[in-house]
Design a protein around this motif. Structure first.
Motif, PDB file in Angstrom:
ATOM      1  N   ILE A   7       7.253   1.051  -4.425  1.00 44.98           N
ATOM      2  CA  ILE A   7       8.591   1.409  -3.949  1.00 44.98           C
ATOM      3  C   ILE A   7       9.140   2.583  -4.756  1.00 44.98           C
ATOM      4  CG2 ILE A   7      10.972   0.611  -3.845  1.00 44.98           C
ATOM      5  CD1 ILE A   7       9.826  -2.188  -3.222  1.00 44.98           C
ATOM      6  N   LEU A  50       7.236   5.761  -3.829  1.00 46.00           N
ATOM      7  CA  LEU A  50       7.568   6.253  -2.490  1.00 46.00           C
ATOM      8  C   LEU A  50       8.917   6.962  -2.507  1.00 46.00           C
ATOM      9  CD1 LEU A  50       6.640   6.302   0.436  1.00 46.00           C
ATOM     10  CD2 LEU A  50       7.936   4.237   0.823  1.00 46.00           C
ATOM     11  N   PHE A  84       9.469  11.666  -1.661  1.00 44.08           N
ATOM     12  CA  PHE A  84      10.130  12.391  -0.572  1.00 44.08           C
ATOM     13  C   PHE A  84      10.929  13.561  -1.118  1.00 44.08           C
ATOM     14  CE2 PHE A  84       8.906   8.945   1.992  1.00 44.08           C
ATOM     15  CZ  PHE A  84       9.071   9.322   3.310  1.00 44.08           C
ATOM     16  N   GLY A 120      15.623  10.632   2.997  1.00 43.29           N
ATOM     17  CA  GLY A 120      14.321  10.177   3.486  1.00 43.29           C
ATOM     18  C   GLY A 120      13.702   9.183   2.526  1.00 43.29           C
ATOM     19  N   ARG A 143      15.528   5.773   2.652  1.00 44.99           N
ATOM     20  CA  ARG A 143      15.231   4.932   3.812  1.00 44.99           C
ATOM     21  C   ARG A 143      13.808   4.404   3.743  1.00 44.99           C
ATOM     22  NH1 ARG A 143      16.889   8.886   8.335  1.00 44.99           N
ATOM     23  NH2 ARG A 143      15.945   7.400   9.770  1.00 44.99           N
ATOM     24  N   ALA A 144      12.873   5.257   3.296  1.00 44.94           N
ATOM     25  CA  ALA A 144      11.487   4.799   3.180  1.00 44.94           C
ATOM     26  C   ALA A 144      11.396   3.649   2.181  1.00 44.94           C
ATOM     27  CB  ALA A 144      10.594   5.957   2.752  1.00 44.94           C
ATOM     28  N   ILE A 189      12.725   0.434   3.740  1.00 38.98           N
ATOM     29  CA  ILE A 189      11.799  -0.198   4.689  1.00 38.98           C
ATOM     30  C   ILE A 189      10.683  -0.913   3.931  1.00 38.98           C
ATOM     31  CG2 ILE A 189      10.075   0.254   6.488  1.00 38.98           C
ATOM     32  CD1 ILE A 189      11.842   2.428   7.547  1.00 38.98           C
ATOM     33  N   LEU A 190      10.134  -0.238   2.915  1.00 42.69           N
ATOM     34  CA  LEU A 190       9.035  -0.846   2.159  1.00 42.69           C
ATOM     35  C   LEU A 190       9.507  -2.089   1.412  1.00 42.69           C
ATOM     36  CD1 LEU A 190       6.058  -0.509   1.475  1.00 42.69           C
ATOM     37  CD2 LEU A 190       6.743   0.650  -0.603  1.00 42.69           C
ATOM     38  N   LEU A 202       5.092   5.688   6.893  1.00 44.56           N
ATOM     39  CA  LEU A 202       5.988   6.071   5.792  1.00 44.56           C
ATOM     40  C   LEU A 202       5.497   7.334   5.092  1.00 44.56           C
ATOM     41  CD1 LEU A 202       6.806   2.654   4.099  1.00 44.56           C
ATOM     42  CD2 LEU A 202       8.425   4.175   5.168  1.00 44.56           C
ATOM     43  N   LEU A 212       4.542  13.238   4.131  1.00 41.64           N
ATOM     44  CA  LEU A 212       4.327  13.728   2.767  1.00 41.64           C
ATOM     45  C   LEU A 212       3.047  14.538   2.712  1.00 41.64           C
ATOM     46  CD1 LEU A 212       5.166  10.400   0.963  1.00 41.64           C
ATOM     47  CD2 LEU A 212       6.677  12.319   1.415  1.00 41.64           C
ATOM     48  N   LEU A 252      12.074   8.230  10.383  1.00 43.98           N
ATOM     49  CA  LEU A 252      12.580   8.836   9.150  1.00 43.98           C
ATOM     50  C   LEU A 252      11.610   9.900   8.636  1.00 43.98           C
ATOM     51  CD1 LEU A 252      11.728   8.143   5.938  1.00 43.98           C
ATOM     52  CD2 LEU A 252      12.111   5.859   6.779  1.00 43.98           C
TER      53      LEU A 252
END
Lengths: 249, 240
Positions: free
Chosen positions: A142, A145, A149, A154, A157-158, A161-162, B169, B173, B236
């Motif tokens: 987490i 991630l 970004f 971004g 939010r990623a 979600i994770l 996700l 990237l 996203l």
């Protein structure tokens, strides 16, 4: 209902209010941990089987509880952020993640040390241990991630979600000692039953757990406050605040 | 509920409905994948290669190999699926198809599910079909072959579904590959534990149906949640 949520979600309101709570959180947390560790390490009776080695419980159990509570709190914040787009929830989730990872690591590490005198080994591939190790990896994922970004929104939010996907691991950890007959013992505290240890043993533990929760709250609040300032350095109230501090000096 | 309503509205307006959207995406993805035959074979070759490395690295002794074969085959299959995941959305992201897909009137989850099914048909299914051949080379007892194939069929579908969330996700990237494995491998652990465990039980001759049912439950759960989570993640990723 809505005005309260929006007021709670306003960074300015949170910053002002949390400034008043923060000293109490730090203070009471530190006092409880001091009393709890002195009591647990020096005054609580030694275990009739494990001797003094059981005293690592006073670090191990609070760390393990916090590792899971922190993830639950992050999941809650992620839902609030994804549904209502309250940025403060995302800041809190981001602020809590490193603390949760540190607690997971502490629980695993203290458990490994404790394993040597009691189980005769540093590590077993037991369901509870393995699921905690996976929790650590999920925390690290987490955090990685979020940092990967380019845009802050971004990444936020990623990470949310994770976090929600990873929450599936929590019940697995909780019930791993029930579902699989493992080396690790069952839960120490439960809301419905009397603890299996005498009060002189579990009372200091209770103090430690509450103390850990307070320190967790203090660290998260302090880091969230920093994040608020970092995200809106040019907001009018932030500038007024900085101006006030400069004048105060 | 709202998806159904949207679908009927679309059909009434002469737009393709939910099922047409699903089958068109599935058909398109399968056709694209079958046109790149060499890429299609890559996960299978990887699977066979990894399995080959173990007798070389450990020992060619067949009793030892038979003992570790269930876990070994499962880990190798899992890694093969993981390697193929990066291609799940990458090309569509690069050429802009993904934006069109998400702009379509059908809900994103349904179209993403079609892409996942296409991925499973070209990765998980061939892996499961190839596995008995490699299992024979690892001296896995013959009576457990059927169970091995069955767990790989069900398990690889779960792996594709969970992996789609990670792929979605990280698709935006630039260097998402390593991150993808960091995100997805912890979530793969339960599937691996059950999959390899069931095959071990089958080798010993125990009853495996309740455990197979649990694997089916994991598939059902990920079928329910993963396409929608992956759809949200794709949105996203496109936003930036």
């Amino acid at each position: 209902m809505w005005p309260i949520i929006h007021k709670l979600g306003s960074p300015k309101w949170f910053y002002t209010m949390s400034g008043r709570w923060l000293p109490f959180l730090w203070g009471i947390g530190a006092i409880l941990i001091t009393i709890g560790s002195l009591w647990g390490l020096a005054f609580a009776p030694a275990d009739y089987q494990q001797g003094d080695s059981f005293r690592i419980l006073y670090v191990h159990v609070p760390a393990a509880i916090l590792a899971q509570s922190c993830f639950a709190m992050m999941a809650l914040c992620s839902v609030i952020f994804l549904v209502w787009r309250i940025k403060l929830a995302d800041m809190a989730a981001g602020a809590a993640a490193p603390f949760g990872a540190a607690m997971t690591f502490s629980a695993l590490f203290s458990g490994a040390i404790w394993g040597v005198p009691t189980w005769g080994t540093w590590w077993v591939w037991d369901a509870r241990l393995t699921s905690m190790l996976l929790l650590l990896f999920i925390y690290l994922g987490i955090m990685a991630l979020r940092g990967a970004f380019a845009s802050r929104d971004g990444g936020a939010r990623a990470a949310a979600i994770l976090t929600l996907v990873g929450v599936i691991n929590l019940p697995i950890i909780k019930y791993s000692v029930v579902w699989w007959n493992t080396l690790h013992q069952g839960a120490t505290f439960s809301l419905t039953e009397k603890p299996a240890m005498p009060a002189s043993m579990w009372l200091p533990l209770l103090l430690m757990v509450i103390g850990f929760y307070l320190i967790f709250a203090a660290v998260t609040v302090a880091r969230t406050r920093n994040e608020i300032i970092r995200r809106q350095p040019s907001a009018r109230w932030v500038r007024a605040l900085a101006q006030g501090e400069r004048n105060g000096l | 509920m709202s998806a159904e309503r949207a679908a009927t509205d679309n059909t009434a307006a002469g737009l393709p409905g939910l099922w047409q959207g699903f089958s068109a995406t599935l058909y398109r993805d399968c056709r694209l994948r079958f046109r790149r035959r060499s890429e299609l074979a890559n996960p299978l070759i990887f699977f066979a290669l990894v399995v080959t490395l173990f007798p070389l690295g450990l020992s060619p002794d067949s009793t030892l190999l038979a003992e570790i074969a269930p876990g070994l085959l499962w880990v190798a299959a899992l890694l093969a699926v993981l390697l193929s995941l990066d291609g799940l959305f990458r090309d569509d992201f690069d050429d802009g198809t993904l934006e069109q897909l998400l702009l379509a009137p059908q809900p994103a989850g349904v179209l993403v599910l079609a892409k996942i099914v296409a991925h499973w048909l070209t990765t998980g299914l061939p892996l499961a079909l190839l596995s008995p051949l490699l299992a024979v080379m690892l001296a896995l007892p013959g009576h457990s072959m059927g169970v091995l194939m069955l767990t790989l069929l069900v398990g690889s579908a779960t792996l594709s579904l969970i992996g789609a969330i990670g792929a979605a996700l990280t698709v935006g990237l630039r260097r998402g590959g390593v991150l993808l494995s960091l995100l997805i491998l912890p979530l793969y652990a339960p599937v691996l534990i059950f999959g390899a465990g069931i095959v071990r039980l089958a080798v010993e001759g125990a009853v495996v149906t309740p455990w197979l049912a649990l694997m089916g439950a994991m598939l059902a759960l990920s079928l329910l949640a993963a396409p929608w989570a992956a759809g949200a993640a794709l949105k996203l990723s496109l936003d930036g």
